[in-house]
Write a protein that holds these residues in place. Sequence first.
Motif, short mmCIF file in Angstrom:
data_model
loop_
_atom_site.label_atom_id
_atom_site.label_comp_id
_atom_site.label_asym_id
_atom_site.label_seq_id
_atom_site.Cartn_x
_atom_site.Cartn_y
_atom_site.Cartn_z
N ARG A 71 -54.49 -123.82 -36.11
CA ARG A 71 -56.06 -123.61 -35.64
C ARG A 71 -56.51 -124.03 -36.66
NH1 ARG A 71 -58.46 -118.81 -35.50
NH2 ARG A 71 -57.05 -117.19 -34.45
N GLU A 72 -58.44 -124.18 -36.54
CA GLU A 72 -58.65 -126.45 -37.49
C GLU A 72 -59.77 -125.09 -37.33
OE1 GLU A 72 -59.23 -129.04 -35.06
OE2 GLU A 72 -60.07 -130.51 -36.73
N VAL A 73 -59.69 -124.15 -38.84
CA VAL A 73 -60.88 -123.56 -38.89
C VAL A 73 -62.22 -124.48 -39.02
CG1 VAL A 73 -61.88 -122.23 -41.48
CG2 VAL A 73 -59.14 -122.41 -40.87
N GLY A 74 -63.63 -123.49 -38.59
CA GLY A 74 -64.36 -124.02 -37.87
C GLY A 74 -64.75 -125.49 -37.19
N LYS A 75 -63.65 -125.10 -36.82
CA LYS A 75 -63.52 -126.34 -34.84
C LYS A 75 -63.90 -125.32 -33.79
CE LYS A 75 -64.28 -130.33 -36.82
NZ LYS A 75 -65.25 -131.12 -37.42
N ASN A 76 -63.61 -124.33 -34.74
CA ASN A 76 -63.23 -122.91 -32.83
C ASN A 76 -62.70 -123.44 -31.93
OD1 ASN A 76 -64.97 -120.73 -33.05
ND2 ASN A 76 -65.82 -120.69 -31.47
N THR A 77 -61.16 -124.02 -32.42
CA THR A 77 -60.12 -125.11 -31.82
C THR A 77 -59.09 -124.39 -32.07
OG1 THR A 77 -61.47 -127.05 -31.29
CG2 THR A 77 -59.07 -126.90 -31.00
N VAL A 78 -58.23 -123.66 -31.14
CA VAL A 78 -56.95 -123.42 -31.44
C VAL A 78 -55.66 -124.64 -30.36
CG1 VAL A 78 -57.18 -121.50 -32.14
CG2 VAL A 78 -56.55 -121.97 -29.67
N TYR A 79 -54.26 -125.45 -30.50
CA TYR A 79 -54.28 -126.06 -30.75
C TYR A 79 -52.03 -125.17 -29.94
CZ TYR A 79 -57.83 -128.72 -32.09
OH TYR A 79 -58.21 -129.80 -33.21
N LEU A 80 -51.59 -126.02 -28.70
CA LEU A 80 -50.83 -125.48 -29.01
C LEU A 80 -49.20 -126.66 -29.37
CD1 LEU A 80 -48.58 -123.24 -28.56
CD2 LEU A 80 -48.85 -123.43 -26.21
N GLN A 81 -48.71 -126.85 -29.92
CA GLN A 81 -48.13 -128.48 -29.95
C GLN A 81 -46.32 -128.07 -29.51
OE1 GLN A 81 -48.20 -131.74 -30.67
NE2 GLN A 81 -46.72 -132.08 -30.13
N MET A 82 -46.27 -128.71 -28.09
CA MET A 82 -45.56 -128.53 -27.23
C MET A 82 -44.20 -129.44 -27.34
SD MET A 82 -47.15 -126.59 -24.17
CE MET A 82 -47.19 -127.71 -23.95
N ASN A 83 -43.37 -129.37 -27.95
CA ASN A 83 -41.03 -130.48 -28.19
C ASN A 83 -40.97 -129.68 -27.33
OD1 ASN A 83 -43.57 -131.64 -30.27
ND2 ASN A 83 -42.76 -130.57 -31.88
N SER A 84 -39.86 -131.08 -27.14
CA SER A 84 -38.26 -130.97 -26.04
C SER A 84 -38.60 -130.06 -25.19
CB SER A 84 -37.75 -129.92 -27.74
OG SER A 84 -37.90 -130.52 -28.89
N LEU A 85 -39.70 -130.08 -24.61
CA LEU A 85 -40.08 -129.70 -23.16
C LEU A 85 -38.95 -129.09 -22.52
CD1 LEU A 85 -43.43 -130.84 -23.54
CD2 LEU A 85 -42.96 -128.54 -23.20
N LYS A 86 -38.44 -128.30 -21.47
CA LYS A 86 -38.29 -127.93 -20.52
C LYS A 86 -38.73 -128.08 -19.73
CE LYS A 86 -34.87 -125.58 -23.72
NZ LYS A 86 -34.09 -124.01 -24.05
N PRO A 87 -37.94 -128.18 -18.10
CA PRO A 87 -38.76 -128.01 -17.11
C PRO A 87 -38.88 -126.40 -16.44
CG PRO A 87 -36.65 -128.87 -16.53
CD PRO A 87 -36.84 -128.79 -17.98
N GLU A 88 -38.82 -125.04 -16.85
CA GLU A 88 -38.48 -123.99 -17.02
C GLU A 88 -39.83 -123.92 -18.04
OE1 GLU A 88 -35.21 -125.26 -17.66
OE2 GLU A 88 -34.10 -123.87 -19.53
N TYR A 89 -40.27 -124.66 -18.78
CA TYR A 89 -41.72 -124.21 -19.75
C TYR A 89 -42.73 -124.70 -18.55
CZ TYR A 89 -38.90 -123.88 -23.70
OH TYR A 89 -37.70 -123.52 -24.76
N THR A 90 -42.75 -124.96 -17.27
CA THR A 90 -43.58 -125.78 -16.29
C THR A 90 -44.03 -123.57 -15.91
OG1 THR A 90 -42.48 -127.30 -15.32
CG2 THR A 90 -44.17 -126.27 -13.96
N ALA A 91 -45.65 -124.43 -15.89
CA ALA A 91 -45.98 -122.86 -15.70
C ALA A 91 -48.02 -123.20 -16.07
CB ALA A 91 -46.43 -122.36 -16.90
N VAL A 92 -49.09 -122.74 -15.48
CA VAL A 92 -50.05 -122.95 -16.43
C VAL A 92 -50.44 -122.27 -17.40
CG1 VAL A 92 -52.75 -122.35 -15.57
CG2 VAL A 92 -51.30 -123.04 -13.92
N TYR A 93 -51.32 -122.87 -18.51
CA TYR A 93 -51.42 -122.61 -19.69
C TYR A 93 -52.38 -121.78 -20.21
CZ TYR A 93 -46.46 -123.43 -21.05
OH TYR A 93 -44.93 -123.75 -21.39
N TYR A 94 -52.38 -120.38 -21.06
CA TYR A 94 -54.09 -120.29 -21.47
C TYR A 94 -54.02 -119.75 -22.37
CZ TYR A 94 -53.83 -119.35 -15.76
OH TYR A 94 -54.27 -119.72 -14.69
N CYS A 95 -55.11 -120.03 -22.87
CA CYS A 95 -55.29 -119.52 -24.60
C CYS A 95 -56.31 -117.81 -24.17
CB CYS A 95 -56.40 -120.99 -24.77
SG CYS A 95 -57.56 -120.13 -26.13
#
Length: 121
Positions: A71-95
């Motif tokens: 999370r970036e404090v004060g920026k009202n933003t969160v992040y999701l860093q995704m590495n080494s992605l696999k085909p089974e990770y295919t999806a719609v991602y929601y915060c």
Amino acid sequence: QVHLVESGGGLVQPGGSLRLSCVASAFTMDYYAMGWIRQAPGKEREGVVCITRDGDAFYADSVKGRFTMSREVGKNTVYLQMNSLKPEYTAVYYCVTDLVASSCPVGYDYWGQGTQVTVSS
């Protein structure tokens, strides 16, 4: 009115990386636990990660060591860093958040439009 706007998805090859962002309006993210969930076609929603107000993150076993939520404090933003992605990770991602919990787990009371992540060669 609470708004969550996710971005950063796309098409990536297996083994690649993406960074998702989620920007909030009408509330201050810094006070609440936040999470990412995903939903693949024909499957139920799945919790991916939750981060506490203090920045401690808890990951689903399927993504441990590959994903990092921050999370970036004060920026009202969160992040999701995704590495080494696999085909089974295919999806719609929601915060997500519930605007109640400061610790995990967090409810799915509020979410955005989602961002599509497709992992394919």
